[in-house]
Scaffold this motif. Structure first.
Motif, PDB file in Angstrom:
ATOM      1  N   VAL A 160      12.923   7.206  26.500  1.00 19.67           N
ATOM      2  CA  VAL A 160      13.967   7.224  25.855  1.00 19.67           C
ATOM      3  C   VAL A 160      13.879   6.066  25.789  1.00 19.67           C
ATOM      4  CG1 VAL A 160      16.365   8.034  25.525  1.00 19.67           C
ATOM      5  CG2 VAL A 160      14.605   9.472  26.850  1.00 19.67           C
ATOM      6  N   HIS A 161      14.869   5.793  24.168  1.00 18.69           N
ATOM      7  CA  HIS A 161      15.245   4.245  24.090  1.00 18.69           C
ATOM      8  C   HIS A 161      16.725   4.407  22.688  1.00 18.69           C
ATOM      9  CE1 HIS A 161      10.918   4.607  21.293  1.00 18.69           C
ATOM     10  NE2 HIS A 161      11.930   5.417  20.973  1.00 18.69           N
ATOM     11  N   GLY A 162      17.094   3.461  22.937  1.00 24.26           N
ATOM     12  CA  GLY A 162      18.755   3.949  22.374  1.00 24.26           C
ATOM     13  C   GLY A 162      18.887   2.038  21.666  1.00 24.26           C
ATOM     14  N   THR A 163      19.366   1.926  20.756  1.00 24.70           N
ATOM     15  CA  THR A 163      20.114   0.962  20.148  1.00 24.70           C
ATOM     16  C   THR A 163      21.891   0.661  20.170  1.00 24.70           C
ATOM     17  OG1 THR A 163      17.683   1.363  18.785  1.00 24.70           O
ATOM     18  CG2 THR A 163      19.623  -0.162  17.460  1.00 24.70           C
ATOM     19  N   MET A 164      21.813  -0.145  20.601  1.00 22.91           N
ATOM     20  CA  MET A 164      23.042  -0.004  20.842  1.00 22.91           C
ATOM     21  C   MET A 164      23.665  -1.688  19.662  1.00 22.91           C
ATOM     22  SD  MET A 164      25.340  -1.223  24.013  1.00 22.91           S
ATOM     23  CE  MET A 164      24.790   0.494  25.755  1.00 22.91           C
ATOM     24  N   LEU A 165      25.131  -0.623  19.108  1.00 22.57           N
ATOM     25  CA  LEU A 165      25.259  -1.781  18.194  1.00 22.57           C
ATOM     26  C   LEU A 165      26.557  -2.805  18.527  1.00 22.57           C
ATOM     27  CD1 LEU A 165      24.587  -2.408  15.181  1.00 22.57           C
ATOM     28  CD2 LEU A 165      26.023  -0.990  13.865  1.00 22.57           C
ATOM     29  N   TYR A 166      25.978  -4.326  18.739  1.00 17.87           N
ATOM     30  CA  TYR A 166      27.324  -4.896  18.965  1.00 17.87           C
ATOM     31  C   TYR A 166      28.189  -5.535  18.342  1.00 17.87           C
ATOM     32  CZ  TYR A 166      30.397  -8.051  21.875  1.00 17.87           C
ATOM     33  OH  TYR A 166      31.618  -8.800  22.187  1.00 17.87           O
ATOM     34  N   ASP A 167      26.626  -5.298  17.036  1.00 15.96           N
ATOM     35  CA  ASP A 167      27.417  -6.516  15.572  1.00 15.96           C
ATOM     36  C   ASP A 167      26.248  -6.081  14.599  1.00 15.96           C
ATOM     37  OD1 ASP A 167      29.252  -7.092  13.561  1.00 15.96           O
ATOM     38  OD2 ASP A 167      29.230  -9.411  15.582  1.00 15.96           O
ATOM     39  N   THR A 168      26.236  -7.384  14.061  1.00 18.47           N
ATOM     40  CA  THR A 168      25.499  -6.710  13.128  1.00 18.47           C
ATOM     41  C   THR A 168      25.775  -7.674  11.550  1.00 18.47           C
ATOM     42  OG1 THR A 168      24.151  -5.155  11.501  1.00 18.47           O
ATOM     43  CG2 THR A 168      26.239  -4.858  10.995  1.00 18.47           C
ATOM     44  N   ASP A 169      24.417  -7.847  10.976  1.00 21.52           N
ATOM     45  CA  ASP A 169      24.855  -8.226   9.500  1.00 21.52           C
ATOM     46  C   ASP A 169      24.629  -8.145   8.889  1.00 21.52           C
ATOM     47  OD1 ASP A 169      23.968 -10.274   7.346  1.00 21.52           O
ATOM     48  OD2 ASP A 169      22.555 -11.948   7.830  1.00 21.52           O
ATOM     49  N   PRO A 170      25.905  -7.266   7.971  1.00 26.28           N
ATOM     50  CA  PRO A 170      25.907  -5.980   7.452  1.00 26.28           C
ATOM     51  C   PRO A 170      25.336  -6.821   5.929  1.00 26.28           C
ATOM     52  CG  PRO A 170      27.686  -7.587   7.078  1.00 26.28           C
ATOM     53  CD  PRO A 170      27.804  -7.761   8.160  1.00 26.28           C
ATOM     54  N   ARG A 171      25.332  -7.727   5.278  1.00 25.50           N
ATOM     55  CA  ARG A 171      24.415  -8.091   4.501  1.00 25.50           C
ATOM     56  C   ARG A 171      22.900  -7.515   4.741  1.00 25.50           C
ATOM     57  NH1 ARG A 171      20.331 -11.537   1.983  1.00 25.50           N
ATOM     58  NH2 ARG A 171      20.585 -12.746   3.767  1.00 25.50           N
ATOM     59  N   LEU A 172      22.499  -7.727   5.613  1.00 21.39           N
ATOM     60  CA  LEU A 172      20.526  -7.629   6.142  1.00 21.39           C
ATOM     61  C   LEU A 172      20.818  -6.091   6.262  1.00 21.39           C
ATOM     62  CD1 LEU A 172      20.272 -10.772   8.520  1.00 21.39           C
ATOM     63  CD2 LEU A 172      19.187 -10.404   6.140  1.00 21.39           C
ATOM     64  N   MET A 173      21.528  -5.937   7.242  1.00 21.69           N
ATOM     65  CA  MET A 173      21.368  -4.227   7.277  1.00 21.69           C
ATOM     66  C   MET A 173      21.426  -2.948   6.094  1.00 21.69           C
ATOM     67  SD  MET A 173      23.482  -1.508   9.363  1.00 21.69           S
ATOM     68  CE  MET A 173      23.342  -1.732  11.645  1.00 21.69           C
ATOM     69  N   SER A 174      22.405  -3.084   5.272  1.00 21.89           N
ATOM     70  CA  SER A 174      22.740  -2.613   4.098  1.00 21.89           C
ATOM     71  C   SER A 174      21.403  -3.573   3.063  1.00 21.89           C
ATOM     72  CB  SER A 174      24.136  -3.056   3.522  1.00 21.89           C
ATOM     73  OG  SER A 174      23.651  -4.216   2.691  1.00 21.89           O
ATOM     74  N   GLY A 175      21.036  -3.976   3.504  1.00 19.95           N
ATOM     75  CA  GLY A 175      19.878  -4.645   2.539  1.00 19.95           C
ATOM     76  C   GLY A 175      18.500  -3.777   2.341  1.00 19.95           C
TER      77      GLY A 175
END
Length: 343
Positions: A160-175
């Motif tokens: 089982v693996h998960g990705t925990m979102l503390y913060d992100t770069d919205p430009r890179l994520m959306s692009g």
């Protein structure tokens, strides 16, 4: 209900890796899950956390170009990886904490339930209003998703693996996670985009301290891997970079079209028949004039390559298929491939 030969997955045994294992690419950590499942005794359940430079990780049944913008990822230096679990594509960077849990044999539903509920309870204890939602994703109460989870089976073990979102770069994520709109017919497993929230809005400890707190909450003992273990993990990891695994995992087929009018050449449409995201075949339509066997030349240039502009441009430079069409130049063909106008 027991999750393995123990009384439950938590608290688990923390897997400590050598210092040179920090900061690796995703294939190393995905391979580490496999290695732990193969080598460490199933009398324990094992957990470790990791972080990545900007990376897109897609599910095992997805078509790469249908899920994210391959060319954006190449331009921005975003790594592209396929995992062996199902589910949708995710974007991760140093602001995410990745969690890997290896358990013994057992029904997956209680494993997933305990994993998600234990992680959510741990975040609640730190001050974030986390709760389990949907397919055992973790959300902030009244907000969006902060932790997506997936799983798969190996003989006698579950991962089982998960990705925990503390913060992100919205430009890179959306692009990265917005595939280009194109004339495309595909039959793959497409992600359902979810609204997200950020843990940084509730926790001010930063990702390094959050990793330490998660270890305290989720584990109560540890085992240390050696440099020899790392070398064996690296051998497993090499298979994750095989282009056929990465871009042609699915047997689903699709068609993408690049077309337009080129002055002095006429109208041309290049039909790319894709297996996953690998060009499997080519068809040409339009009102152009051939000066050679154009179809054979275009197939030599593009078939077998990932459907990524950079790779297609390499094919032009290697095979020069444009020489088989009257009035077409290398520059005009390159521009056609990079155009989103398919008229």
């Amino acid at each position: 209900m027991p999750l393995s030969k123990n009384s439950g997955a938590f608290p688990a045994c923390f897997v400590e890796m050598p210092a040179n294992a920090e900061g690796r690419r995703a294939p190393f950590y995905l391979a580490a899950e496999e290695y732990i499942a193969q080598v460490l005794p199933d009398t324990e359940d094992y957990l470790f956390t990791w972080q990545l430079s900007p990376t897109v990780v897609m599910g095992r049944n997805q078509i790469a170009h249908q899920e994210f913008d391959l060319d954006f990822c190449r331009r921005e230096g975003i790594d592209i990886v396929r995992r062996k679990s199902g589910g949708g594509a995710i974007f991760a960077d140093k602001n995410n904490i990745m969690i890997s849990l290896v358990t013994g044999a057992g029904a997956v539903e209680p494993i997933f339930e305990q994993y998600a509920s234990t992680v959510a309870a741990g975040l609640q204890s730190l001050g974030a209003p986390a709760e389990v939602s949907g397919r055992n994703d973790i959300v902030l109460r009244g907000g969006g998703k902060i932790c997506g989870n997936a799983f798969y089976h190996l003989p006698g073990r579950n991962i089982v693996h998960g990705t925990m979102l503390y913060d992100t770069d919205p430009r890179l994520m959306s692009g990265a996670l917005c595939p280009a709109q194109e004339k495309l017919k595909a039959k793959g497993v497409a992600s359902v985009r979810s609204r997200i929230s950020l843990l940084k809005d509730y926790l001010t400890m930063g990702t390094d301290n959050l990793r330490k707190e998660l270890r305290k909450i989720l584990t109560n003992k540890h085992i240390a891997l050696t440099d020899a273990d790392v070398r064996r993990i690296e051998e497993i990891a090499s298979a994750y970079d095989d282009p056929q695994y990465l871009f042609s995992r699915t047997t689903a087929s699709s068609e993408a079209v690049r077309g337009g009018r080129i002055e002095g050449c006429g109208r041309i449409e290049i039909h790319f028949m894709l297996s996953g995201s690998i060009v499997e075949n080519i068809a040409l339509t339009g009102d152009f004039f051939e000066t050679g066997d154009a179809l054979a030349a275009f197939r030599r240039a593009f078939c077998g390559r990932p459907f990524v502009v950079a790779s297609l441009l390499e094919g032009i430079r290697a095979e020069h298929p444009e020489t088989t069409l009257r009035g077409m130049t290398e520059e005009s063909l390159a521009a056609l491939l990079q155009s989103r106008d398919e008229g």
